[in-house]
Design a protein around this motif. Structure first.
Motif, PDB file in Angstrom:
ATOM      1  N   VAL A 177      15.012  34.115  74.847  1.00 59.04           N
ATOM      2  CA  VAL A 177      14.314  34.060  76.352  1.00 59.04           C
ATOM      3  C   VAL A 177      15.262  33.660  77.359  1.00 59.04           C
ATOM      4  O   VAL A 177      15.160  34.414  78.276  1.00 59.04           O
ATOM      5  CB  VAL A 177      13.428  32.767  76.362  1.00 59.04           C
ATOM      6  CG1 VAL A 177      12.893  32.457  77.681  1.00 59.04           C
ATOM      7  CG2 VAL A 177      12.031  32.985  75.446  1.00 59.04           C
ATOM      8  N   ARG A 187       9.153  33.509  79.754  1.00 59.53           N
ATOM      9  CA  ARG A 187      10.123  34.607  80.627  1.00 59.53           C
ATOM     10  C   ARG A 187       9.242  35.015  81.630  1.00 59.53           C
ATOM     11  O   ARG A 187      10.015  35.032  82.765  1.00 59.53           O
ATOM     12  CB  ARG A 187       9.770  35.818  79.577  1.00 59.53           C
ATOM     13  CG  ARG A 187      10.883  36.062  78.469  1.00 59.53           C
ATOM     14  CD  ARG A 187      10.657  37.425  77.765  1.00 59.53           C
ATOM     15  NE  ARG A 187      11.421  37.302  76.662  1.00 59.53           N
ATOM     16  CZ  ARG A 187      10.577  37.189  75.568  1.00 59.53           C
ATOM     17  NH1 ARG A 187       9.427  37.377  75.723  1.00 59.53           N
ATOM     18  NH2 ARG A 187      11.252  36.831  74.490  1.00 59.53           N
ATOM     19  N   PRO A 198       9.502  41.290  77.747  1.00 61.50           N
ATOM     20  CA  PRO A 198      10.679  40.620  78.140  1.00 61.50           C
ATOM     21  C   PRO A 198      11.126  41.277  79.518  1.00 61.50           C
ATOM     22  O   PRO A 198      11.065  42.285  79.846  1.00 61.50           O
ATOM     23  CB  PRO A 198      11.576  41.104  77.014  1.00 61.50           C
ATOM     24  CG  PRO A 198      10.593  41.371  75.906  1.00 61.50           C
ATOM     25  CD  PRO A 198       9.327  42.016  76.354  1.00 61.50           C
TER      26      PRO A 198
END
Ligand code: ATP
Length: 264
Positions: free
Chosen positions: A205, A183, A263
């Motif tokens: 991802v 990521r 993320p």
């Protein structure tokens, strides 16, 4: 950025491993290629990285373009120089060399300054490698070796990084760390093609994904939508974690921010 159009591949002229596969990795994106054992994922990578003949395979139809250039007319070294770089399956690092020496090998084609800057960037992404920079590669854990394999590929300055099953054989918590790193690399501007059997990890991802079954793309779309499909739920998410919901929850708990980056 990467366009694969109607690609068919045979091994020994007998077994057709890919039947008219088309996929696209737009610039800046992270795209996953999912599939069970033998679905043809590695063959797709071989077709892109022009590594078919070494395995007794050949392209019988279609073409692959990177940045608008037909890869069939481009030498391997030029392909890498243009920024198409692969992390091979099985983390093939140089075990007798130190972490730092492995990274130097990865940056061999670049000038000293660019290689040094790339090394510092890699150590920034992987603080664990910085701590172990003088340790022999073979003394690293499986997860650290995977990090080193990714770090070495990053040394080449990829525009598009292709990863072949980076989660293979790793404990769930380490898989979560590998996911975080991918990521981060993508968020910092490198496009990613992620080949995975672990659909839960890959879909957490990648923004979009293709599913390969018996050498054909059976499904493609945005990751969020694919996660809801029965094919993914039954064939992959359930497969990797027992019951679907239990597997997903267990996986989510491993995807904690690593190196301070969550993320994207
Ligand atoms: P895995 O996750 O097990 O690596 P995969 O999705 O990457 O699977 P491929 O390795 O691309 O699948 O294999 C696709 C098909 O091509 C399979 O039927 C496989 O047996 C065949 N194949 C792969 N490599 C070779 C080879 N070197 N010679 C002959 N057949 C091969």
């Amino acid at each position: 950025m990467l366009e694969m159009e109607d690609v068919s591949v045979t091994y020994g002229g007998v077994l057709t491993a890919l039947h008219g596969v088309s996929l696209t990795v737009p610039e800046g994106s992270c795209v996953a290629l999912l599939g069970a054992n033998g679905a043809g994922k590695t063959t797709v990578l071989r077709a892109i990285s022009r590594n078919l003949s070494r395995h007794g395979a050949r392209l019988t139809d279609g073409r692959v373009r990177f940045d608008g250039i037909d890869l069939a007319r481009t030498s391997m070294s030029e392909v890498v120089a243009r920024g198409l770089v692969q992390v091979p399956e099985g983390r093939r690092i140089l075990g007798r060399l130190s972490v730092e020496e492995n990274l130097r090998v990865g940056g061999m084609r670049r000038g000293r300054k660019a290689a040094a800057a790339a090394r510092e960037r890699v150590y920034g992404i992987f603080p664990r490698l910085a701590e172990r920079r003088h340790q022999q590669g073979l003394l690293l854990s499986g997860g650290e070796q995977q990090m080193l394999a990714i770090g070495r590929a990053m040394m080449a300055g990829p525009k598009l990084l292709m990863l072949d099953e980076p989660s293979l054989g790793l404990a769930p918590i380490i898989v979560g760390q590998v996911a975080d790193v991918i990521r981060q690399i993508n968020a910092e501007g490198t496009s990613v093609l992620l080949i995975e059997q672990n659909a839960a990890m890959a879909l957490s991802v990648a923004s979009s994904a293709y599913v390969l079954e018996l050498g054909r793309v059976s499904l493609s779309g945005a990751s969020g939508e694919l996660t809801e499909t029965d094919t993914i739920r039954h064939l992959y998410l359930g497969h990797s974690g027992g019951e679907v919901s239990a597997g997903s929850v267990a996986f989510a708990t491993t995807l904690q921010p690593w190196s301070g980056n969550g993320p994207s």
